[in-house]
Design an enzyme around this catalytic site. Structure first.
Site, PDB file in Angstrom:
ATOM      1  CB  CYS A 129      -1.038  -0.068   1.163  1.00 47.99           C
ATOM      2  SG  CYS A 129      -0.147   0.014   2.729  1.00 47.99           S
TER       3      CYS A 129
ATOM      4  NE  ARG B  65      -4.635   1.153   1.521  1.00 48.15           N
ATOM      5  CZ  ARG B  65      -4.531   2.058   0.591  1.00 48.15           C
ATOM      6  NH1 ARG B  65      -5.378   1.703  -0.439  1.00 48.15           N
ATOM      7  NH2 ARG B  65      -3.579   2.608   0.410  1.00 48.15           N
TER       8      ARG B  65
ATOM      9  CG  ASP C 271      -5.364   4.896   2.834  1.00 51.65           C
ATOM     10  OD1 ASP C 271      -5.273   4.645   4.158  1.00 51.65           O
ATOM     11  OD2 ASP C 271      -4.350   5.491   2.656  1.00 51.65           O
TER      12      ASP C 271
END
Length: 144
Positions: free
Chosen positions: A7, A13, A117
């Site tokens: 990420c 994440r 996100d």
């Protein structure tokens, strides 16, 4: 199987995906190496975001000992599969690939969707964790 989750900052994440995938693979006695990285360098060496740690814990996963690292070109050689959380980071990783073989290793974690996100919205951490867990289980079924 060696899988890298990617990420932006490697604190929300991708640490969730790393920790969940590692634990699920271990529970099934799969000999998988699972790690995560971020395309940015802001959090190198830091633990995951405390909200990711809390969300993971609420689902029965401990990601507190993980530490952020930055994605680098040598990771193409270290991993069989590079799963990226969103299209911006997917494009950043693909730009670093030098061969078609390297490009073929890179895929979106959710096939054709992005993992939201949660960094700017506290209410998103648990739903994202649930989404990541569901997808990790699907990936394990598909690859084992």
């Amino acid at each position: 199987m060696k899988i890298l989750m990617v990420c932006l900052g490697n604190i929300c994440r991708s640490p969730l995906a790393e920790g969940i995938m590692r634990q699920l693979a271990d529970e099934q006695n799969l000999n998988w190496k699972v790690a995560s990285a971020g395309t940015g360098n802001w959090h190198i060496g830091q633990a995951p975001d405390h909200r990711s740690i809390a969300a993971a814990k609420s689902f029965g996963y401990d990601i507190s000992r993980q530490r952020a690292q930055q994605f680098s070109h040598n990771m193409f050689g270290e991993y069989d599969l590079i799963l990226v959380m969103d299209r911006n980071n997917l494009n950043d990783v693909l730009r670093m690939a030098k061969t078609e073989e390297e490009r073929e290793k890179v895929k979106l974690f959710l096939d054709n969707e992005e993992v939201t996100d949660p960094y700017w919205d506290n209410t998103l951490f648990k739903p994202v964790c649930g989404q990541v867990e569901k997808r990790c289980k699907e990936i394990i079924r598909a690859l084992s």
